[in-house]
Write an enzyme that holds these catalytic residues in place. Structure first.
Site, short mmCIF file in Angstrom:
data_model
loop_
_atom_site.label_atom_id
_atom_site.label_comp_id
_atom_site.label_asym_id
_atom_site.label_seq_id
_atom_site.Cartn_x
_atom_site.Cartn_y
_atom_site.Cartn_z
N HIS A 171 23.87 -38.31 -13.23
CA HIS A 171 25.10 -37.65 -12.77
C HIS A 171 24.79 -36.91 -11.48
O HIS A 171 23.75 -36.26 -11.36
CB HIS A 171 25.65 -36.69 -13.83
N ILE A 172 25.68 -37.02 -10.54
CA ILE A 172 25.52 -36.38 -9.24
C ILE A 172 25.65 -34.87 -9.37
O ILE A 172 24.84 -34.11 -8.83
CB ILE A 172 26.56 -36.95 -8.24
N SER A 173 26.67 -34.43 -10.09
CA SER A 173 26.88 -32.99 -10.27
C SER A 173 26.19 -32.52 -11.55
O SER A 173 25.80 -33.33 -12.39
CB SER A 173 28.38 -32.69 -10.38
N TYR A 206 30.65 -33.67 -4.67
CA TYR A 206 29.96 -34.95 -4.54
C TYR A 206 29.37 -35.22 -3.16
O TYR A 206 28.71 -36.24 -2.96
CB TYR A 206 30.92 -36.08 -4.92
N ARG A 251 32.80 -32.12 -20.24
CA ARG A 251 31.72 -32.84 -19.54
C ARG A 251 30.33 -32.53 -20.12
O ARG A 251 29.34 -33.10 -19.70
CB ARG A 251 31.74 -32.52 -18.05
N HIS A 265 31.77 -39.28 -21.21
CA HIS A 265 32.26 -38.30 -22.17
C HIS A 265 33.30 -38.87 -23.12
O HIS A 265 33.79 -38.16 -23.99
CB HIS A 265 32.86 -37.11 -21.40
N ASN A 285 25.54 -44.37 -14.08
CA ASN A 285 26.41 -43.22 -13.93
C ASN A 285 27.78 -43.69 -14.39
O ASN A 285 28.55 -44.27 -13.62
CB ASN A 285 26.46 -42.72 -12.48
N ALA A 291 33.28 -40.43 -15.77
CA ALA A 291 34.10 -39.86 -16.85
C ALA A 291 33.93 -40.60 -18.17
O ALA A 291 34.08 -40.01 -19.25
CB ALA A 291 35.57 -39.85 -16.44
N ARG A 342 30.26 -27.56 -15.32
CA ARG A 342 31.65 -27.94 -15.11
C ARG A 342 32.44 -27.76 -16.41
O ARG A 342 32.03 -27.03 -17.30
CB ARG A 342 31.70 -29.37 -14.58
N GLU A 358 20.42 -42.34 -17.59
CA GLU A 358 21.76 -41.80 -17.31
C GLU A 358 21.64 -40.83 -16.14
O GLU A 358 20.76 -39.97 -16.13
CB GLU A 358 22.29 -41.08 -18.54
N ASP A 364 27.62 -47.93 -27.12
CA ASP A 364 27.17 -49.03 -27.98
C ASP A 364 26.50 -50.14 -27.18
O ASP A 364 25.52 -50.73 -27.63
CB ASP A 364 28.34 -49.59 -28.78
N ARG A 384 36.19 -37.94 -1.84
CA ARG A 384 36.78 -37.09 -2.88
C ARG A 384 35.90 -35.89 -3.18
O ARG A 384 34.68 -36.00 -3.22
CB ARG A 384 37.01 -37.88 -4.17
N PRO A 424 33.92 -45.14 -12.97
CA PRO A 424 35.18 -44.87 -12.27
C PRO A 424 35.10 -43.76 -11.23
O PRO A 424 34.42 -42.77 -11.41
CB PRO A 424 36.14 -44.49 -13.40
N ASN A 425 35.81 -44.02 -10.16
CA ASN A 425 36.02 -43.09 -9.04
C ASN A 425 34.80 -42.88 -8.16
O ASN A 425 34.90 -42.21 -7.14
CB ASN A 425 36.57 -41.74 -9.54
#
Length: 141
Positions: free
Chosen positions: A97-99, A22, A108, A77, A71, A74, A104, A95, A84, A17, A9-10
């Protein structure tokens, strides 16, 4: 080699954003560069804001692809369902993550996906995706 990048998402809003976190580049622009750089490899991309669609895609490719770069944003978490799905498949998952999620908010810092992943790459911006490609042994032209 057949690798898919799955974004949650997002992440469709990258470049628009929270540029301080990001960056300014859209994921589509970045993905086009990746495809050119790794032109001899098969890299595909899927993005959804819907948890069930992410699970469906993981299940769809989880027995036929050589690797998944995930990725879950959200959902990392919060989603036992995505965790699963990753656990259930045979294809290895990295896995991403950009940040740096550990710099944070506290929520997270917990990932439901990490325990079932081949590895985790956090905090290198969009470069995190290329590092994940390289972890599967992909080499650019």
């Amino acid at each position: 080699m057949k690798i898919i990048i799955i974004n949650g998402p997002n992440l469709n809003l990258l470049g628009k954003r929270e540029n301080d976190i990001y960056g300014n580049e859209t994921f589509n622009d970045f993905f086009e560069k990746l495809q050119k750089k790794y032109a001899t490899q098969e890299i595909s991309y899927f993005q959804s804001n819907i948890e069930g669609e992410l699970i469906d895609k993981i299940q769809e490719v989880g027995y036929s692809f050589d690797g998944i770069i995930l990725n879950a944003a959200a959902y990392t978490h919060t989603s036992v369902g995505i965790a699963d799905a990753v656990k259930a498949i045979q294809t290895p998952v990295v896995e991403v993550h950009i940040s740096n999620t550990f710099s944070r908010e506290d929520f997270r810092h917990k990932s439901y996906i990490s325990p079932n992943s081949k590895g985790v790459i956090v905090g290198f911006g969009l470069q995190s995706y290329e590092l994940a490609l390289q972890s599967f042994g992909m080499k650019n032209k």
